[in-house]
Design an enzyme around this catalytic site. Structure first.
Site, PDB file in Angstrom:
ATOM      1  N   GLY A 196      12.247   2.173  21.931  1.00 55.99           N
ATOM      2  CA  GLY A 196      13.970   1.136  20.901  1.00 55.99           C
ATOM      3  C   GLY A 196      14.685   0.383  22.115  1.00 55.99           C
ATOM      4  O   GLY A 196      15.545  -0.506  21.586  1.00 55.99           O
ATOM      5  N   GLU A 218       9.239   6.699  24.376  1.00 54.82           N
ATOM      6  CA  GLU A 218       8.470   6.147  23.261  1.00 54.82           C
ATOM      7  C   GLU A 218       8.228   4.758  23.650  1.00 54.82           C
ATOM      8  O   GLU A 218       8.487   3.678  22.571  1.00 54.82           O
ATOM      9  CB  GLU A 218       7.578   6.629  21.807  1.00 54.82           C
ATOM     10  CG  GLU A 218       7.687   8.306  21.888  1.00 54.82           C
ATOM     11  CD  GLU A 218       7.307   7.785  20.401  1.00 54.82           C
ATOM     12  OE1 GLU A 218       8.142   6.600  19.220  1.00 54.82           O
ATOM     13  OE2 GLU A 218       7.237   8.961  19.603  1.00 54.82           O
ATOM     14  N   PRO A 219       8.554   4.325  24.786  1.00 55.45           N
ATOM     15  CA  PRO A 219       9.531   2.562  25.543  1.00 55.45           C
ATOM     16  C   PRO A 219       8.339   1.906  24.717  1.00 55.45           C
ATOM     17  O   PRO A 219       6.968   2.321  25.611  1.00 55.45           O
ATOM     18  CB  PRO A 219       9.901   2.878  26.814  1.00 55.45           C
ATOM     19  CG  PRO A 219       9.247   4.089  27.634  1.00 55.45           C
ATOM     20  CD  PRO A 219       9.144   4.912  25.798  1.00 55.45           C
ATOM     21  N   CYS A 264       1.470 -26.085  11.122  1.00 52.45           N
ATOM     22  CA  CYS A 264       2.277 -26.985   9.697  1.00 52.45           C
ATOM     23  C   CYS A 264       3.050 -26.339   8.918  1.00 52.45           C
ATOM     24  O   CYS A 264       2.603 -26.016   8.497  1.00 52.45           O
ATOM     25  CB  CYS A 264       0.617 -27.131   8.978  1.00 52.45           C
ATOM     26  SG  CYS A 264      -0.783 -28.437   9.829  1.00 52.45           S
ATOM     27  N   TYR A 317       5.672  -7.651  22.007  1.00 52.73           N
ATOM     28  CA  TYR A 317       4.732  -8.145  20.975  1.00 52.73           C
ATOM     29  C   TYR A 317       5.254  -9.429  20.963  1.00 52.73           C
ATOM     30  O   TYR A 317       5.796 -10.748  20.115  1.00 52.73           O
ATOM     31  CB  TYR A 317       5.938  -8.152  20.081  1.00 52.73           C
ATOM     32  CG  TYR A 317       6.244  -6.336  20.085  1.00 52.73           C
ATOM     33  CD1 TYR A 317       6.130  -5.522  19.521  1.00 52.73           C
ATOM     34  CD2 TYR A 317       7.492  -6.165  21.251  1.00 52.73           C
ATOM     35  CE1 TYR A 317       5.629  -3.863  19.343  1.00 52.73           C
ATOM     36  CE2 TYR A 317       7.344  -4.220  20.275  1.00 52.73           C
ATOM     37  CZ  TYR A 317       7.102  -3.495  20.294  1.00 52.73           C
ATOM     38  OH  TYR A 317       7.346  -2.337  20.439  1.00 52.73           O
TER      39      TYR A 317
HETATM   40  N1  LLP Z   1       7.544   4.201  18.584  1.00 50.57           N
HETATM   41  C1  LLP Z   1       7.558   3.667  17.195  1.00 50.57           C
HETATM   42  C2  LLP Z   1       7.514   5.066  17.365  1.00 50.57           C
HETATM   43  C3  LLP Z   1       7.559   2.636  17.237  1.00 50.57           C
HETATM   44  O1  LLP Z   1       7.557   2.190  15.586  1.00 50.57           O
HETATM   45  C4  LLP Z   1       7.918   1.397  18.571  1.00 50.57           C
HETATM   46  C5  LLP Z   1       8.067  -0.073  17.534  1.00 50.57           C
HETATM   47  C6  LLP Z   1       7.930   2.419  20.038  1.00 50.57           C
HETATM   48  C7  LLP Z   1       8.460   3.362  19.821  1.00 50.57           C
HETATM   49  C8  LLP Z   1       8.364   1.320  20.382  1.00 50.57           C
HETATM   50  O2  LLP Z   1       9.686   1.216  20.457  1.00 50.57           O
HETATM   51  P1  LLP Z   1      10.019  -0.244  21.574  1.00 50.57           P
HETATM   52  O3  LLP Z   1      10.494   0.405  22.156  1.00 50.57           O
HETATM   53  O4  LLP Z   1       9.198  -1.307  21.730  1.00 50.57           O
HETATM   54  O5  LLP Z   1      11.547  -0.836  20.365  1.00 50.57           O
HETATM   55  N2  LLP Z   1       7.597  -7.052  16.383  1.00 50.57           N
HETATM   56  C9  LLP Z   1       8.828  -6.048  16.767  1.00 50.57           C
HETATM   57  C10 LLP Z   1       9.096  -5.129  16.976  1.00 50.57           C
HETATM   58  C11 LLP Z   1       8.795  -4.026  16.297  1.00 50.57           C
HETATM   59  C12 LLP Z   1       8.650  -2.472  16.819  1.00 50.57           C
HETATM   60  C13 LLP Z   1       8.010  -1.574  15.529  1.00 50.57           C
HETATM   61  N3  LLP Z   1       8.010   0.031  16.381  1.00 50.57           N
HETATM   62  C14 LLP Z   1       9.339  -7.532  18.121  1.00 50.57           C
HETATM   63  O6  LLP Z   1       8.701  -8.008  18.061  1.00 50.57           O
HETATM   64  O7  LLP Z   1      11.289  -7.459  18.341  1.00 50.57           O
END
Ligand code: LLP
Length: 417
Positions: free
Chosen positions: A243, A277-278, A346, A375
């Site tokens: 996150g 979990e980054p 389009c 992403y």
């Molecule tokens: N752990 C779990 C259970 C998750 O669902 C996610 C992301 C992460 C870790 C990693 O989160 P991060 O560190 O990347 O913030 N498509 C969206 C982001 C969706 C994230 C979904 N889950 C975007 O483009 O901003």
């Protein structure tokens, strides 16, 4: 991120990835193309790993952020773990060198087949999202004559203060189980002999730019884990999810060191191994989408820069209103103008930027869309029958294609007329 040296910078006014001119990559591979810096990915991971050194920990890269096999391999070789959310990610991560004992399996809708594969692999933990899922994991482990390790994903009802589409820890979200039911679910699991309830997990959202919600999550999880350990459950891990956000452009977000410094006081006294979990914070700034200007046109005083990359290549601007920095690869010329940078698709929602103050650009110019390592390609599609872009990894002073551009034949291969 804060203090990062590797990645995208100018040399002799030309934009480069770790010193390799982006124009050279475009010439060799064509556009649109995603370009990633191996050094930058390595640096982001290593900084997390070092910053958490005061506690037993494992950095589990969220595979969904960028699922290139070459990037999996790179992170696996550095000692990272992986957070996977599908049978496909599980298989790809195992094949790329992540040992099963460093893999956690998240996701609200694991299928029987995915549970079977996770049990067979002997992963570090399933992050289970319901009591029914635990029951299913137990049944499958029993069938295989194994014991599966399970962490319970709880929903702590904490506001991550991010875009509603990527907020996951509020009571009305679909994720996890109400933290108030955690004890009851653990107690209920005593009737299962083929699962070991070894941890608790939460992930409250993505693109989080302040530490308070993450700190609160860590506190809640440690307190829950201690209570459960006291009740005789074999708790080993506390997984605080991913996150950590990456602000747009040059703005400095929280560094890995600041993130760890905020969280460590809540974790250091606990006997548990800390998992994180980054995803985004490891790969976002390490990647750019390189695209060429096809046309520059004006409609009633509104300027449009039409590029060969569209929303099928990078969905984040239309989907979340995400702002990605866009800059010409060659030195800027003339005064800036306000323009919409749009793709060839389009749909009016097909834009990379709107009302953006941009340097003058002309047909044929190359543009680099920054912060696109997370992403970006991962959410690309074939909408409008467009082949997905190529991907290039810059490493050791050179570059190589880690995924070739799709062809028309790739797109029709699975079809039956
Ligand atoms: N752990 C779990 C259970 C998750 O669902 C996610 C992301 C992460 C870790 C990693 O989160 P991060 O560190 O990347 O913030 N498509 C969206 C982001 C969706 C994230 C979904 N889950 C975007 O483009 O901003």
């Amino acid at each position: 991120m804060h203090g990062t040296v590797a990645g995208f910078f100018r040399e002799k006014e030309e934009l480069t990835c770790d010193g390799v001119p982006l124009s050279e990559i475009a010439r060799a591979v064509g556009t649109p193309v995603y370009v990633y810096s191996a050094t930058s990915i390595e640096e982001s991971f290593t900084r997390f790993d070092r910053a958490l050194a005061p506690v037993p920990h494992l950095v589990c890269y969220a595979a969904k952020a960028n699922s290139s096999l070459a990037i999996f391999k790179l992170l696996a070789s550095l000692g990272a773990g992986a957070d996977v959310v599908s049978g496909g990610e599980l298989r790809a991560c195992l094949a790329s060198g992540f040992p099963a004992e460093r893999v956690v399996f998240s996701g609200v809708g694991k299928t029987d087949l995915e549970i079977r594969d996770g049990v067979a692999a002997g992963i570090l933990a399933f992050n289970a999202e319901s009591d029914r899922e635990i029951e299913k994991i137990d049944a499958e482990a029993s069938r295989q004559g194994r014991k599966a390790r399970v962490a319970l994903r709880v929903n702590p009802d904490i506001d991550a203060k991010t875009h509603p589409y990527i907020s996951t820890g509020l009571a009305h979200n679909k994720f996890g189980v109400d933290i108030g039911r955690a004890r009851e679910i653990f107690e209920g699991s005593r009737r299962f002999f083929h699962v070991a309830m070894t941890g608790v997990q939460a992930h409250i959202g993505s693109q989080i730019l302040e530490t308070a919600p993450l700190e609160e999550t860590a506190r809640e999880l440690v307190s829950l884990a201690s209570d459960l350990a006291g009740r005789g459950f074999p708790i080993e891990t506390v997984d605080i999810g991913g996150g950590l956000g990456v602000p747009s452009g040059r703005a400095e977000g929280l560094s890995q060191e600041q993130y760890a410094a905020a969280l460590l006081p809540h974790l250091a006294a606990s006997p548990f191994r800390i998992l994180i979990e980054p995803g985004r914070s490891i790969v976002a700034r390490a990647g750019a989408l390189l695209t060429r200007v096809l046309y520059v046109k004006e409609n009633r005083g509104r300027r449009f820069i039409v590029t060969d990359a569209g929303m099928n290549d990078l969905l984040r601007p239309p989907l979340y209103g995400a702002i990605h920095p866009i800059e010409p690869v060659s030195p800027a010329r003339g005064q800036t103008v306000t323009a919409d940078v749009v793709g060839p698709i389009c749909e009016t929602s097909d834009f990379l930027a709107r009302d953006r103050e941009m340097p003058q650009v002309a047909e044929g110019d190359l543009l680099s869309v920054g912060d696109a390592g997370a992403y970006g390609f991962a959410m690309a599609s074939n909408y409008n029958f467009r082949p997905r872009a190529a991907e290039v990894l810059v490493e050791a002073g050179g570059f190589r294609t880690i995924r070739r551009r799709e062809t028309f034949e790739d797109l029709v291969r699975l079809e039956a007329e």
